[in-house]
Design an enzyme around this catalytic site. Structure first.
Site, mmCIF file in Angstrom:
data_model
loop_
_atom_site.group_PDB
_atom_site.id
_atom_site.type_symbol
_atom_site.label_atom_id
_atom_site.label_comp_id
_atom_site.label_asym_id
_atom_site.label_seq_id
_atom_site.Cartn_x
_atom_site.Cartn_y
_atom_site.Cartn_z
ATOM 1 N N MET A 215 1.437 1.935 -9.075
ATOM 2 C CA MET A 215 2.558 1.511 -8.291
ATOM 3 C C MET A 215 2.522 2.055 -6.864
ATOM 4 O O MET A 215 3.540 2.070 -6.200
ATOM 5 C CB MET A 215 3.869 1.912 -8.978
ATOM 6 C CG MET A 215 4.042 1.238 -10.313
ATOM 7 S SD MET A 215 5.346 1.825 -11.397
ATOM 8 C CE MET A 215 6.745 2.066 -10.399
ATOM 9 N N PRO A 216 1.367 2.500 -6.370
ATOM 10 C CA PRO A 216 1.314 2.989 -4.994
ATOM 11 C C PRO A 216 1.700 1.887 -4.008
ATOM 12 O O PRO A 216 1.319 0.727 -4.166
ATOM 13 C CB PRO A 216 -0.149 3.388 -4.802
ATOM 14 C CG PRO A 216 -0.688 3.567 -6.171
ATOM 15 C CD PRO A 216 0.062 2.599 -7.027
ATOM 16 N N THR A 217 2.466 2.275 -2.987
ATOM 17 C CA THR A 217 2.870 1.342 -1.944
ATOM 18 C C THR A 217 2.467 1.938 -0.603
ATOM 19 O O THR A 217 2.760 3.104 -0.322
ATOM 20 C CB THR A 217 4.396 1.117 -1.981
ATOM 21 O OG1 THR A 217 4.742 0.593 -3.268
ATOM 22 C CG2 THR A 217 4.835 0.153 -0.904
ATOM 23 N N CYS B 42 0.598 -2.121 -3.638
ATOM 24 C CA CYS B 42 1.340 -3.005 -2.736
ATOM 25 C C CYS B 42 1.128 -2.508 -1.310
ATOM 26 O O CYS B 42 1.258 -1.315 -1.041
ATOM 27 C CB CYS B 42 2.822 -2.976 -3.102
ATOM 28 S SG CYS B 42 3.853 -3.993 -2.037
#
Length: 137
Positions: free
Chosen positions: A1-3, A40
């Site tokens: 889920m790194p953004t 993302c």
């Protein structure tokens, strides 16, 4: 889920921006072992007049700059973060940004403070919680 939120000077052609998105994604995948589908990237183009360099608005002759924020669920190692800073910096070369002017900020978020699809990372079984994060520091 790194953004990754990338603030870049406006004016790059779409092809360069597409390559930057791919390069930043690859940097995250390779540095912190994140699945590609979880990454993302958000590009925010900033008019040169709104990008301050040495106390002055940037102008046409100002070399390109980039400011990158990486939002991660807490739990990555210091070594992974070092690799991420290096890889994100290198990826910025795709749009002609020299390594010496790239700024990277990493924000570790407890799994209770990061959500996806209406559920926290904790509910999804990812990362570490606030107490473990405080103990880790």
């Amino acid at each position: 889920m790194p953004t990754i939120q990338a603030f870049i000077m406006a004016g790059h052609p779409d092809g360069q921006k597409e390559r930057l998105i791919a390069a930043l994604t690859d940097a995250v995948v390779e540095s912190v072992d994140a699945p590609v589908e979880s990454v993302c990237v958000i590009l925010s183009e900033v008019p040169r007049a709104h990008f301050g360099v040495a106390g002055q608005p940037a102008h046409a002759a100002t070399a390109p700059r980039a400011v990158l924020q990486a939002f991660l669920i807490a739990g990555r190692t210091d070594a992974q973060k070092v690799r991420l800073v290096e890889a994100l910096t290198a990826a910025s070369a795709v749009i002609g940004v020299a390594p010496g002017v790239v700024r990277v900020f990493i924000q570790d978020l407890p799994n209770t403070d990061f959500g996806l699809g209406g559920r926290t990372a904790l509910a999804l079984g990812r990362g570490i919680g606030r107490a473990a994060l405080v103990a880790h520091r």
